[in-house]
Design an enzyme around this catalytic site. Sequence first.
Site, PDB file in Angstrom:
ATOM      1  N   TYR A 143       0.374  10.495   4.758  1.00 59.93           N
ATOM      2  CA  TYR A 143      -0.318   9.248   4.458  1.00 59.93           C
ATOM      3  C   TYR A 143       0.521   8.051   4.924  1.00 59.93           C
ATOM      4  CZ  TYR A 143      -3.153   5.956   1.747  1.00 59.93           C
ATOM      5  OH  TYR A 143      -3.976   4.918   1.354  1.00 59.93           O
TER       6      TYR A 143
ATOM      7  N   LYS B  36      -0.501   5.032   7.576  1.00 59.59           N
ATOM      8  CA  LYS B  36      -0.552   3.615   7.199  1.00 59.59           C
ATOM      9  C   LYS B  36       0.522   2.794   7.911  1.00 59.59           C
ATOM     10  CE  LYS B  36      -4.159   3.931   4.591  1.00 59.59           C
ATOM     11  NZ  LYS B  36      -5.447   3.351   5.043  1.00 59.59           N
TER      12      LYS B  36
END
Length: 255
Positions: free
Chosen positions: A160, A164
């Site tokens: 993740y 990002k």
Amino acid sequence: MTGLLRTPSFRLDGKRALVTGAGRGIGLAAATALAEAGADVTLAARSSDEIEAGAEALRAAGFRAGALRLDVTDLAETERLLASAGVFDVLVNNAGTNRPKPMREITAEDFDAVMDLNVRAAYFVARNVAGAMADAGVKGSIINVSSQMGHVGGVKRTLYCASKFALEGITKAMAIEFGPAGIRVNTLCPTFILTEMTRPFLADPAFRDMILSKIKLGRMGELEDLMGPVVFLASDASRLMTGSSLMVDGGWTAE
């Protein structure tokens, strides 16, 4: 009195806004906030039922809203549908996912699923919308929904965080490229927000306690906490902001 300055408007009357991943959670909250500020909002997602229901609820409340069934991972279809949808003044590039696991348990399928949606799809949605803005001479606002995890690391968040951090880089480079056209590109970076996606993780008391220990304001984020920041980034109130990250993290990244 004369000579007083006037605050740039937070209103979005006459503006067209597109929100991806708008069927629920952060996307639906963002769409609601933009509609309340006067924008004509298009809710986009793969689930027709959810976005139709969201658009209908907004219209019933007196706002302007429509639905667009859109699978942003289908790049050719997304480009076609966005071209036919016309030019938007605001994009909330929100569609995303997460598969939190220790790094050694991440599979190639996990990697592809997260990166395809969080990076690849987000990149091309932003490209298509910003390109249409530039061609039409629209000085719009692109809001890429990132995360505090685009600025720090976290347990079971290697994948993740990778997605990002990539979105943060895309945003800064877009700000440079589209700035001369008057198009602003920023990220919105929430902490853990109570949504259907995060609720299963937060059901673990130990995990929840760890989260609360990091949030300096001592509480979980709520969807309403993001609505004002979305309007701020979309409106003239943030007219000199581009290439920036708006942290809505309760102080998580302060240390």
